[in-house]
Design an enzyme around this catalytic site. Structure first.
Site, mmCIF file in Angstrom:
data_model
loop_
_atom_site.group_PDB
_atom_site.id
_atom_site.type_symbol
_atom_site.label_atom_id
_atom_site.label_comp_id
_atom_site.label_asym_id
_atom_site.label_seq_id
_atom_site.Cartn_x
_atom_site.Cartn_y
_atom_site.Cartn_z
ATOM 1 C CE LYS A 123 -3.833 2.052 2.699
ATOM 2 N NZ LYS A 123 -4.717 1.864 3.872
ATOM 3 C CB SER A 167 -8.337 1.180 5.951
ATOM 4 O OG SER A 167 -8.973 2.424 5.895
ATOM 5 C CB SER A 191 -7.931 3.929 3.027
ATOM 6 O OG SER A 191 -7.098 3.228 3.937
#
Lengths: 484, 95, 483
Positions: A76, A175, A151
């Site tokens: 990420k 997330s 997210s």
């Protein structure tokens, strides 16, 4: 090759059936082919990946390989990677190259994993739909009209679309779990302090926790074993040894006590999701688990408490982005105020600014007690409620989200509507608990997740239950049809 | 509920953000809605409850007093928008 | 009207750790700009703080030295504001639960009285960087080397009523932190900095007046001048019918005045909240006890010992205990020479005078306590006389020999006490100065005492200063009076 589990990949690499270079190339090809549509990656690093694969192949040839050597993964784009852009999906850091790597990145590299690139996310991880990224929204591989969740939407979409076998994520209010649910993959948010936060760009420091996202609980167990552990660079990292998660996967579930928090199965919950979860719970009962209803009466209050604490911490954490030492700086600042205000206003997107404003307001003079202090008090009450249920049951079973992935653009104008979708995931972060999302079927072609919540440091049992469930079901093996 | 424009400007200044005039109303409305959501907390009596700042009941670990960080100034300042003679440059600060 | 000033001080002490409070970067002073600002000090994304154990230890030592309560638990907060020398946009500090609780310090007032100044608390925090306003094309340059240096902020109660008291308090703090070795106390380099809160009120009034904060008064002299100036300013203002406005003022030593800093109209709103990157610090009883036992003798205890055990005057004890290096030096000389009073005379006299003349720090003194003690011993056993001692001291200082004995030997300064030898010199002197001898004899007995000095001088000169002056005196008298 691309549909293999991590264990199967390791076997294939060890037996020489295929090399890490071939495996890596296969995923790079898929990224090349599908990423334009999915937008799951912000940065792809093919040359570096192939070099790492070559090194892994040498290790494999000399029998020095570990369980994950030569297996590709994506990070990420909130984890700092030395020498590779780390943007946090923000214009603010569009030009930022960290001079250091996150502990998680170092650990997985040390395990021999091959780094494919950096995945998309909501800007500074603030969002539940991946629509707030400076680099544009990510599409859900199951349905181009749907959001992938956020997210960690880029990581979830990339794993679901087989652009990578595994990815890292971070979870501040859901997330990892929510995009895992929306994209039909498996993800675990570990206990707060289990995985080092060093080099992970902070959103809300007392809630943030990194974890793995992959196709199965077994894969997650392998990854978490490498990611977890005490780090002297993180004061909030806990000094506890890391259990052998993969070794615990096959323990029988006989006699396991599962709690169903009734507030998670109320009117908010989409009835089809409720039905799929009942099926999943039946499977768990078949495996020997006992189920009972429990209560977490403050569940709804986790939303306001979270939406005070997270923005408050974020407002302070994001003050360092001031256009002085790194990151975006406005052109020709007139004076210092102008430098700060324009650099920050240009560098941050709308949702980030909204949260900074809310957090600043909540901490400001005259409001601190009513907002921040109150939220911290509620946080304790919510945590105590969880602890009480763990005196009665071993784990909690719940939906990850109240509804399946919503349509792109459907909630962007109404932040509160978006926040309400987080109702089942926020409490876990406030209490610092480990929790995971496991695929449990679909509603109209969009996946949904079953959430398992454990007491502190009970990741081993979560992964064990999820693995047993996945041995008995095939939801996690479903693969989306992709448009190139 | 909306946040008064005056309050919004004050908060924006504290956070060093400028708000374009055309989005002020949107922000007032959105933040007002968030604050309305947040106000749900007031329904719970929390008198006497110790605020909880950290999820884990742990204490601070201390680092031994040793110089362990090396500084490669040039590398670090590669990231900086404006430097000169090893200093970060900002518009003149008037005291 | 009679006015009374009310003063409280906030003293910032840079702690003498090797590394910073939350990072492993060096705290060395004077390095190239930004060469000691690591990724943590720069507030790069994703970096995290870890607390330096030495900073905690030093803060607790200070607390114990000023009779403070040391709470079992303390926490860190963030103080949020934007400034170029503050890289993270917040300063990690302490507010709700500081590391050092209430305590006090007794300061000398007048000849031999003391006054108790209460300390509200002391807390740990990180220092900021420095802005350099030289012209970089109209820009300001920022050096973050100092960012993250550990600071102990010591906050007094408003218990002082004059600039003199404020200075005495500041000296007291200075001497404690240097005694403890937790700071070098160097005000010129900013290791010890002071903000003063000053207000005035009519004498006898309970209610406090509006206060002004004077920033950055960074020498003992400026503290006194700045506070005095501010007291006068406030009194004049009120007597002219004006009103004191609560504000921050900056002392300008060149103009000897304080000036309003004219900060923006906005009141600062620092939005303090618990730092989520740091956990509560917990100190157990055993740890505190251990530090307590390891505390060195403090100025007050030293002063007490110097007067009651060593028999020094109140004044000498005060002078010698003011700085630890001086006190340590004295202690050593006293111990080795075996005569504390003589040691005190020499350390406060010749030795200190020489340091002052050459503008040296005690650490730079070319004369070790062992050397000075060796000299004093020879004085005590009458190997040399006082005059020769000064010569030996000068020679030792100049490095002409390593021990007093070497120099006494080399320069032939050994005192002559042998009466035969002295008599021989006296005879010679008297023979060479017949007119003076005659004068002496003609003089009235009560005038003779003065006149004998001439002969003593001549004899000492002839003996190159080595004759025992008492013996010379006696023998001269005998000879002149009988002849």
């Amino acid at each position: 090759m691309i549909n293999l589990s991590l264990t199967q990949m390791a076997q294939g690499l060890a037996s020489g059936e295929f090399s890490s270079s071939e495996l890596t190339q296969a995923f790079l090809d898929r990224i090349q082919k599908y990423n334009t549509h999915l937008n799951a990656f912000i940065t792809v690093t093919p040359e570096a990946a192939l070099e790492q694969a070559k090194a892994a192949d040498q290790l494999l040839a000399s029998q020095q390989a570990g369980a994950l050597t030569g297996i590709p993964l994506a990070h990420k784009d909130i984890f700092c990677t030395q020498g590779i852009k780390t943007s946090c999906a923000s214009k603010m850091l569009d030009n930022f190259i960290a001079p250091y790597s996150a502990t998680v990145v170092e650990k997985l590299a040390a395990a021999g994993m091959v780094h494919l690139g950096k995945t998309n996310l909501d800007e500074f991880a603030m969002g539940s739909s991946n629509e707030s990224s400076f680099y544009g929204a990510v599409k859900n591989p199951w349905d181009a009209q749907a959001v992938p969740g956020g997210s960690s939407g880029g990581s979830a979409a990339a794993v679901a679309a087989r652009l990578t076998p595994a990815a890292t994520g971070t979870d501040t209010g859901g997330s990892i779990r929510q995009p895992a649910a929306f994209c039909g993959i498996t993800g675990i948010k570990p206990t707060y302090g289990r995985v080092s936060r060093w080099g992970m760009i902070a959103f809300a420091s007392s809630l943030d926790q990194g974890g793995p996202m992959a196709r199965s609980a077994e894969d997650c167990a392998l990854l978490l074993k490498e990611m977890a552990g005490f780090d002297t660079r993180d004061s909030t990292s806990m000094q506890r040894s890391v259990p052998d998660y993969p070794a615990q996967l096959n323990e029988p579930l006989q006699g396991l006590k599962l709690g169903l928090p009734k507030e998670y199965f109320g009117d908010d919950l989409n009835p089809e999701i409720a039905a799929r979860l009942q099926d999943a719970i039946k499977e768990l009962e078949k495996l020997g688990a006992q189920v009972k209803e429990v209560s977490l009466p403050l569940t709804r209050l986790a939303i306001p408490a979270y939406y005070v604490i997270a923005p408050a911490e974020a407002s302070s954490n994001l003050s360092r982005f001031d256009g002085v030492r790194y990151g975006h700086r406005c052109d020709d600042p007139r004076d210092l105020e102008d430098l700060y205000k324009r650099s920050r206003s240009e560098g941050f997107g709308a949702e980030v600014k909204r949260r900074i404003l809310v957090g600043t307001y909540a901490l400001s003079e005259g409001f601190y007690d009513a907002y921040y202090r109150k939220a911290q008090q509620l946080r304790r009450l919510i945590t105590e409620d969880f602890q009480k249920t763990f005196n009665e049951v071993d784990l909690l079973v719940a939906p990850t989200t109240p509804s399946p992935a919503f349509d792109l653009g459907s909630k962007t104008n109404d932040p509160v509507q978006m926040y309400l979708e987080d109702i089942y995931t926020l409490g876990v972060n406030l209490a610092g608990l480990p929790a995971m999302s496991v695929p449990a079927g679909q509603v109209s072609g969009r996946p949904l997740g079953m959430q398992l919540i454990g007491s502190h440091f009970d990741e081993g049992r979560l992964l064990n239950v999820a693995h047993q469930f996945q041995q008995a079901t095939d939801h996690h093996l479903q693969t989306p049809e992709l448009d190139a | 509920m909306t946040l008064e424009a005056e309050d919004l400007h004050k908060v924006a200044h504290l956070a060093r953000l400028t708000l374009d005039p055309q989005v002020i109303d949107d922000y007032s409305q959105a933040i007002g809605n968030i604050l309305e959501l947040v106000d749900e907390m007031q329904a719970i009596d929390t008198q006497g409850v110790l605020p909880m700042a950290h999820p884990m009941d742990a204490t601070q670990r201390l680092r031994s007093d040793e110089v362990t960080e090396e500084v490669d100034r040039d590398q670090l300042q590669n990231q900086a928008p404006a430097t000169e003679q090893g200093l970060y440059l900002v518009p003149r600060v008037v005291e | 009207m009679q006015w009374e000033a009310v003063i409280g001080l906030e003293v910032h002490v840079q702690l003498a750790t090797e590394s910073k409070i939350f990072s492993g970067a060096s705290t060395r002073f004077g390095a190239e700009p930004n060469s000691q600002a690591c990724v943590i000090d720069l507030g790069m994304p994703g970096v995290l703080p870890v607390l330096n154990e030495k900073a905690v230890e030093m803060a607790v030592m200070f607390g114990l030295a000023v009779n403070s309560e040391i709470p079992q638990r303390s926490t860190f907060e963030r103080k949020n504001y934007f400034y170029p020398d503050l890289p993270k946009g917040y300063q990690t500090s302490q507010m709700e639960e500081p590391i050092v609780g209430p305590g006090y310090l007794d300061i000398p007032v007048g000849e031999s009285e003391s006054k108790r100044i209460r300390i509200h608390h002391a807390h740990l925090e990180e220092d900021a960087g420095k802005s350099l306003h030289e012209d970089f094309h109209g820009m300001t340059g920022v050096d973050l080397n100092r960012a993250g240096t550990p600071l102990l902020e010591i906050v007094s109660e408003p218990d002082m009523n004059s600039a003199k008291e404020a200075v005495a308090y500041l000296r007291g703090i200075h001497s404690i932190v240097t005694y403890l070795g937790i700071s070098d106390g160097n005000m010129a380099e900013g290791s010890l900095r002071c903000d003063a809160n000053v207000s005035v009120r009519p004498k006898g009034q309970e209610k406090l007046g509006t206060r002004c904060e004077i920033k950055n008064v960074n020498s003992f002299r400026f503290v006194e001048k700045a506070i005095n100036h501010e007291i006068e300013r406030q009194i004049e203002l009120i007597e002219d019918g004006g009103r004191v406005v609560q504000e921050t003022r900056l002392y300008d030593p060149d103009e000897d005045e304080t000036r309003s800093m004219r900060t923006k109209e906005e009141a600062n709103d620092y939005r303090y909240f618990p730092c989520p990157d740091l956990l509560p610090v917990e100190l157990d009883e055993a740890y505190i006890q251990h530090l307590k036992e390891g505390l060195p003798e403090l100025p007050e205890q030293k002063r007490e010992r110097f007067t009651s055990q060593l028999g020094l005057s109140e004044y000498d004890a005060q002078v010698l205990s003011a700085s630890r290096p001086l006190a340590d030096y004295f202690d050593r000389v006293a111990e080795l020479s075996g005569d504390a009073k003589l040691a005190a005379n020499w350390v406060t006299g010749e030795f200190s005078a020489q340091l002052n003349r050459e503008n040296l720090d005690i650490a730079q003194a070319p004369l070790a306590p062992e050397q000075l003690a060796g000299l004093l011993k020879r004085l005590l056993d009458e190997t040399i006389n006082g005059k020769a001692a000064k010569q030996v001291f000068a020679a030792l200082w100049a490095g002409e020999g390593h021990t007093a004995d070497d120099i006494i030997e080399a320069k032939g300064l050994k005192q002559v006490t042998d009466t035969g030898a002295i008599e021989a010199i006296i005879d010679e002197v008297l023979a060479n100065n017949q007119p003076q001898v005659d004068q002496y004899k003609a003089a009235e007995p009560d005038k003779r005492g003065k006149m004998i000095g001439f002969f003593v001088g001549q004899v000492m000169k002839a003996s190159k200063g080595t004759a025992n002056p008492q013996a010379v005196n006696q023998l001269l008298k005998d000879k002149l009076d009988q002849a």
